[in-house]
Design a protein around this motif. Structure first.
Motif, PDB file in Angstrom:
ATOM      1  N   ARG A   1       0.578  -1.444   0.418  1.00 60.07           N
ATOM      2  CA  ARG A   1       0.138  -0.057  -0.285  1.00 60.07           C
ATOM      3  C   ARG A   1       0.758   0.588  -0.336  1.00 60.07           C
ATOM      4  O   ARG A   1       0.167   2.154  -0.005  1.00 60.07           O
ATOM      5  CB  ARG A   1      -0.875   0.196   1.007  1.00 60.07           C
ATOM      6  N   LEU A   2       2.307   1.469  -0.186  1.00 58.96           N
ATOM      7  CA  LEU A   2       2.553   2.584  -0.131  1.00 58.96           C
ATOM      8  C   LEU A   2       3.584   2.410  -0.827  1.00 58.96           C
ATOM      9  O   LEU A   2       4.136   3.498  -1.380  1.00 58.96           O
ATOM     10  CB  LEU A   2       4.245   2.228   1.189  1.00 58.96           C
ATOM     11  N   ARG A   3       3.421   1.878  -2.147  1.00 58.31           N
ATOM     12  CA  ARG A   3       3.521   2.321  -3.881  1.00 58.31           C
ATOM     13  C   ARG A   3       2.895   3.531  -4.107  1.00 58.31           C
ATOM     14  O   ARG A   3       1.659   3.988  -3.337  1.00 58.31           O
ATOM     15  CB  ARG A   3       3.297   1.238  -4.264  1.00 58.31           C
TER      16      ARG A   3
ATOM     17  N   ALA B   1       2.575  14.907   2.530  1.00 55.81           N
ATOM     18  CA  ALA B   1       3.959  14.106   3.880  1.00 55.81           C
ATOM     19  C   ALA B   1       3.998  13.345   4.223  1.00 55.81           C
ATOM     20  O   ALA B   1       4.930  12.655   5.019  1.00 55.81           O
ATOM     21  CB  ALA B   1       3.398  15.420   4.908  1.00 55.81           C
ATOM     22  N   TRP B   2       2.783  12.621   4.908  1.00 51.66           N
ATOM     23  CA  TRP B   2       3.190  11.002   5.210  1.00 51.66           C
ATOM     24  C   TRP B   2       3.533  10.038   4.498  1.00 51.66           C
ATOM     25  O   TRP B   2       4.334   9.141   5.462  1.00 51.66           O
ATOM     26  CB  TRP B   2       1.727  10.425   5.989  1.00 51.66           C
TER      27      TRP B   2
ATOM     28  N   ASP C   1       8.249  24.308   4.863  1.00 52.38           N
ATOM     29  CA  ASP C   1       6.932  25.424   5.713  1.00 52.38           C
ATOM     30  C   ASP C   1       7.405  24.819   6.663  1.00 52.38           C
ATOM     31  O   ASP C   1       6.132  23.283   7.026  1.00 52.38           O
ATOM     32  CB  ASP C   1       6.379  25.645   5.697  1.00 52.38           C
ATOM     33  N   ARG C   2       7.669  24.322   8.147  1.00 53.79           N
ATOM     34  CA  ARG C   2       8.295  23.242   9.451  1.00 53.79           C
ATOM     35  C   ARG C   2       6.804  23.619  10.018  1.00 53.79           C
ATOM     36  O   ARG C   2       6.251  22.607  10.260  1.00 53.79           O
ATOM     37  CB  ARG C   2       9.145  24.025  10.126  1.00 53.79           C
ATOM     38  N   GLU C   3       6.391  24.576   9.774  1.00 50.26           N
ATOM     39  CA  GLU C   3       4.773  24.076  10.549  1.00 50.26           C
ATOM     40  C   GLU C   3       3.530  23.783  10.412  1.00 50.26           C
ATOM     41  O   GLU C   3       2.709  23.450  10.748  1.00 50.26           O
ATOM     42  CB  GLU C   3       3.992  25.847  11.276  1.00 50.26           C
ATOM     43  N   THR C   4       3.776  23.673   8.709  1.00 55.72           N
ATOM     44  CA  THR C   4       3.045  23.085   7.990  1.00 55.72           C
ATOM     45  C   THR C   4       2.933  21.704   8.301  1.00 55.72           C
ATOM     46  O   THR C   4       2.291  20.965   8.238  1.00 55.72           O
ATOM     47  CB  THR C   4       2.853  23.432   6.540  1.00 55.72           C
ATOM     48  N   LEU C   5       4.959  21.376   8.626  1.00 54.31           N
ATOM     49  CA  LEU C   5       4.736  19.767   8.144  1.00 54.31           C
ATOM     50  C   LEU C   5       4.717  19.299   9.512  1.00 54.31           C
ATOM     51  O   LEU C   5       3.922  18.109  10.068  1.00 54.31           O
ATOM     52  CB  LEU C   5       6.124  19.623   8.043  1.00 54.31           C
ATOM     53  N   ARG C   6       4.839  20.538  10.821  1.00 53.31           N
ATOM     54  CA  ARG C   6       4.371  19.872  12.284  1.00 53.31           C
ATOM     55  C   ARG C   6       2.827  19.571  11.885  1.00 53.31           C
ATOM     56  O   ARG C   6       2.405  18.575  12.513  1.00 53.31           O
ATOM     57  CB  ARG C   6       5.280  20.945  13.351  1.00 53.31           C
ATOM     58  N   HIS C   7       2.109  20.146  11.818  1.00 51.87           N
ATOM     59  CA  HIS C   7       0.645  20.000  11.193  1.00 51.87           C
ATOM     60  C   HIS C   7       0.406  18.911  11.072  1.00 51.87           C
ATOM     61  O   HIS C   7      -0.302  18.609  11.137  1.00 51.87           O
ATOM     62  CB  HIS C   7      -0.144  21.820  10.988  1.00 51.87           C
ATOM     63  N   GLU C   8       1.139  18.777   9.982  1.00 48.97           N
ATOM     64  CA  GLU C   8       0.355  17.915   8.741  1.00 48.97           C
ATOM     65  C   GLU C   8       0.820  15.826   9.818  1.00 48.97           C
ATOM     66  O   GLU C   8      -0.039  15.222  10.211  1.00 48.97           O
ATOM     67  CB  GLU C   8       1.233  17.628   7.876  1.00 48.97           C
ATOM     68  N   VAL C   9       2.297  16.461  10.556  1.00 44.66           N
ATOM     69  CA  VAL C   9       2.730  14.824  11.384  1.00 44.66           C
ATOM     70  C   VAL C   9       1.195  15.078  12.593  1.00 44.66           C
ATOM     71  O   VAL C   9       1.149  13.600  12.528  1.00 44.66           O
ATOM     72  CB  VAL C   9       3.815  14.501  11.589  1.00 44.66           C
TER      73      VAL C   9
END
Length: 904
Positions: free
Chosen positions: A712-714, A739-740, A774-782
């Motif tokens: 499923r990671l393809r 992001a994931w 963008d670290r804030e966007t990345l942090r939010h998505e993670v």
């Protein structure tokens, strides 16, 4: 002293024969004395000896009906006399080594059999017509199987030849005086024997022994293939397995004969480790020893203690035990088998060297005893002059020196024979009466499965159980071990050779008890796959898993011993190898001989070795059918395909029972057709290759499956293509991945396939991971993805080792966030896929302090170690309130600091 005089002094028989020859005949013989004859030269040589005689079948019918042509019988015997003089002289004068002599003797016998068979069939066809198969309508030909020394290319100077006559199909002959095919081939067999066996004025050609055929003396001389297969399936005895090890098609329909031998292999070689062979070989040896004593044959260098037969028994014991799972051991020639035993560490190399030396000494002695008077004997001579001749022929000055050397060699052989074959003398274990045995044992004794046991299986069960109970009563966790071992014993009741393994190997029995007491996971694995019991035999390998390179080499060596067209066997080898290696890792884990990182490394290396060989198998199958796919420039792919491991496999963190997260990539032209007779376009070819790999990995067999696979990671997940081009993968990662998916890419690496394509994948991965974010966007998505996972997977009550706050997933997500957030500034973060080295790199980059990085590493290793042990203990991941508190608190603190507290 002339060459002939030297040889004649050592053989009265040769001296008498030489006196009959004139100078011209001696010169011809002398010219051939120095020359080796290749196998293929013997048939025309024998044919030339009868070329001037009336053709078979040309005599009047009444003469044909009376029996073989006396002229043929005389010519073949005279030929044998001439060849025997050459063989004896070459041996006595040491003009050739042992293996050359025995090979030539066997090739001569093959050629004589071929000529005799052709003559017999021609004469019987003149009388009755040709035999025709009822089903196929094809002309049938006899198959002559050679057993014993003939089958092994090991004939001695005065061997009889052990034969079996067989034919493919029943039916009738097509002549005016028609008879059934069986009657025809019986008559052919009788005529072959009449041509070769009777002692006449010129002696004999070969003594023929037919007692090894199905049902032995008194049975039909020739048997159809179907009848033979049915006989061995229903009535075959253990000694017949031993006899058929050396079976070889010596004459007749070679192709049909090979098919017959292939069909009989499951009878000879069990598809599991068969320690029951020890018992049958002991019984055979005991019978031989009784005969030796009864006939006062201690001076027999073949059958007596330390004789030739004991060397053969040692080799053939391992062949019968392991030949079914190691096809290289299905070898007829003893001197080729012995080195294999050292290669596989079944015998010490020094022991094999001693056995090879002793065997050569004994076989040379055998030949020089027989050369004295051209007699079929292996008994030391009684006459003083013959004793001196034998001693000198063996290179000794006198009888005493020779006998001393012989005794030394026999003592060496008998010592190794006792070590391998002879039952260990052990006192009967002192155990309570069965009615007071632990309840699980009494329940098994009362079961229907045990009540239905008979014969050998029941005897083995009754011998093992007291040993097992006695050993468990002395163990600190013996009751628990017994409870876990009972399913294994029940599973092997109908395959009682596994019970013999434990009876024969007390150390293996003790290891079984230790491991099952410590781990229900191991106990369940052994009960499901008893073939793994073989791993318990050697503590040196059980508690020391091999290196990465050794794993690859060992698996490749095992697969090379399997015919390329035997896919089922290849799949079995892969499964047994994988499960055996994982068992070694688990045993080492429990014993504490491997640190945590090495445990995961070893489990990951096993998967990588298996994946590479699965890819090789799938590639060979597809290219054999469709040819090779092509690159964009039109050159063939080789293979331009990689398997990318994600998750625990990619991060070198596999655990027991982990599935494999895989992605398949290729670099072929999806539009171009492959270059085979049944071409496929590149996209279809690689899709089928991926499907084939998944099939080989996941198909359930008696030996289980290799791995569960998650694809499923393809790109585009379950809705995406099974196999993606590297360019398509790169475009997806740059333009469409979430992001994931970039989090997952951190733990991705090529685990099998094309090294050039792997390097290009690494470059794509590094470029994608090092993108500025963008670290804030990345942090939010993670955090959002982590909260979603926790909501679905973390338990409402209890502390899950993996999914609860402060668990493994929090730590992994934290490392992934920090890697993606800082890889643009610190490209070294794109190098590693595993958490431990990523934490080290984050410290080197100054993202984490050394103290925080070390603390997180320690917490991570502690959580994983607890996970490994819980898997082996077959308990869930739920922790107690007081377990790993410091580690979980540290992870929660760092999570809050970076993920919810605003720091970056």
């Amino acid at each position: 002293m002339s060459v002939w005089s030297q040889a004649a002094e050592l053989s009265p028989w040769l001296a008498e024969r030489l006196e009959r020859l004139g100078e011209a005949e001696l010169d011809v013989l002398a010219a051939r004395l120095e020359q080796d004859m290749p196998d293929e030269a013997w048939l025309p040589h024998v044919q030339a000896a009868v070329a001037a005689l009336p053709a078979p079948g040309s005599r009047p019918l009444p003469e044909l009906a009376r029996g073989p042509d006396p002229a043929w019988q005389a010519a073949l015997r005279q030929l044998r006399q001439r060849e025997q003089m050459r063989f004896v002289a070459r041996d006595l004068l040491r003009r050739c080594p042992l293996v050359t002599l025995t090979r030539e003797l066997s090739a001569f016998a093959d050629a004589v059999l071929a000529v005799a068979l052709a003559a017999a069939e021609a004469e019987l066809a003149a009388l009755h017509g040709r035999p025709v198969g009822a089903g196929s309508g094809r002309i049938q030909q006899l198959v002559v199987l050679g057993l014993g020394k003939l089958g092994g290319h090991e004939l001695n100077l005065s061997s009889d030849i052990d034969l079996i006559f067989a034919y493919d199909e029943d039916g009738e002959t097509d002549g005016a005086r028609s008879i059934g095919n069986q009657e025809f081939f019986i008559k052919v067999g009788q005529r072959i024997i009449q041509l070769l066996d009777p002692v006449m004025a010129d002696g004999f050609v070969f003594r023929v022994d037919m007692r090894l055929r199905p049902w032995g003396d008194g049975s039909a001389l020739a048997t159809s293939f179907d009848a033979m297969e049915l006989y061995y399936e229903r009535h075959g005895r253990e000694w017949e397995r031993y006899a058929l090890i050396k079976a070889r098609v010596c004459a007749g329909d070679l192709r049909a004969g090979e098919q017959l031998l292939k069909s009989l292999k499951p009878f000879v070689y069990r598809r599991y480790i068969d320690f029951g062979a020890f018992e049958s070989l002991r019984d055979m040896k005991a019978m031989i020893e009784r005969e030796v004593r009864r006939h006062d044959r201690d001076d027999n260098i073949k059958l007596g203690a330390g004789g030739i037969r004991e060397v053969e028994f040692i080799a053939q014991a391992f062949q019968l035990i392991r030949g079914g799972v190691d096809s290289a051991l299905q070898e007829r020639e003893l001197l080729k088998v012995l080195p294999l035993l050292a290669d596989r560490q079944l015998l010490p190399a020094a022991a094999v060297d001693e056995l090879v030396t002793a065997y050569g000494f004994l076989r040379d002695s055998e030949h020089r005893i027989q050369a004295l008077h051209d007699q079929q004997t292996q008994t030391l001579p009684a006459a003083d002059d013959d004793r001196l001749r034998l001693a000198r022929a063996m290179g000794f000055a006198d009888w005493g020196a020779y006998v001393s050397a012989l005794a030394c060699q026999r003592e060496i052989v008998h010592g190794h024979f006792r070590d391998v074959i002879v039952a260990r003398d052990a006192a009967e274990p002192q155990v309570p009466a069965p009615e007071s045995w632990p309840e699980p044992v009494r329940a098994l004794l009362a079961s229907r499965a045990v009540a239905q046991l008979t014969g050998t299986a029941r005897d083995r069960f009754d011998r093992l159980l007291p040993l097992l109970v006695h050993a468990c009563l002395a163990h600190e966790n013996g009751d628990l071990a017994l409870l876990r071992i009972m399913p294994l014993i029940e599973a092997t009741l109908r395959r009682s050779a596994y019970l013999v393994l434990l009876i024969e190997n007390q150390d293996a029995l003790q290891r079984l008890i230790d491991l099952c007491a410590a781990s229900p996971w191991i106990a369940e694995s052994l009960a499901r796959y008893p073939v793994l019991l073989d791993e318990l035999l050697n503590a040196a390998t059980l508690f020391a898993p091999p290196s990465r390179d050794d794993l690859v080499a060992e698996l490749r060596a095992q697969l090379t011993r399997v015919p390329e067209d035997d896919l089922e066997r290849q799949m079995d080898v892969l499964r047994i190898f994988q499960k055996g290696q994982v068992l070694r890792v688990a045993a080492s884990d429990l014993k504490g001989t491997l640190p945590l990182m090495k445990i995961s490394d070893s489990l990951t290396w096993i998967a990588e070795a298996v994946l590479q060989e699965v890819l090789n198998l799938a590639w060979r199958q597809l290219t054999a059918k469709h040819g090779r796919p092509l690159r964009v420039d039109g050159t063939p792919c080789d293979p331009d395909f990689v398997i990318v491991g994600y998750g625990k496999l990619g991060g070198l963190e596999l655990g027991y029972g982990s599935d494999l997260d895989l992605v398949f990539l290729h670099d072929g032209d999806p539009q171009r057709d492959s270059d085979g007779e049944r071409p496929l376009d590149g996209a279809s070819f690689f899709a089928r290759l991926g499907q084939r790999i998944i099939h080989l990995l996941t198909t359930a067999m008696a030996t289980g499956q290799l791995y569960d696979v998650d694809m499923r990671l393809r790109p585009s997940g379950s809705s995406g293509l099974l196999v993606t081009s590297l360019s398509g993968f790169s475009q997806y990662q740059r333009e469409h991945a979430w992001a994931w998916e970039h989090q997952a890419l951190i733990r991705a690496r090529v685990v099998a396939g094309d090294t050039r394509l792997a390097a290009r994948f690494d470059a794509v991965r590094a470029e994608v991971l090092a993108r500025a974010r963008d670290r804030e966007t990345l942090r939010h998505e993670v955090v959002e993805m982590r909260d979603k996972m926790r909501g679905h997977l973390a338990p409402k009550d209890g502390i899950d080792l993996k999914h609860s706050p402060g668990g493994l997933v929090d730590l992994e997500f934290l490392v992934q966030y920090l890697t993606l957030a800082h890889a643009h500034d610190f490209p070294a973060l794109t190098r590693w896929p595993d958490n431990v080295r990523l934490l080290d790199t984050l410290a080197e980059a100054g993202v984490l302090s050394s103290q925080d990085a070390e603390g997180l590493k320690a917490a991570y290793l502690a959580l994983r170690a607890r996970g490994h042990r819980r898997a082996l203990a077959r308990v869930d991941r739920i922790l107690g309130e007081g377990e790993l508190v410091a580690e979980r608190t540290l992870v929660r603190t760092q999570w809050a600091r970076f993920m919810t507290g605003g720091a970056a």
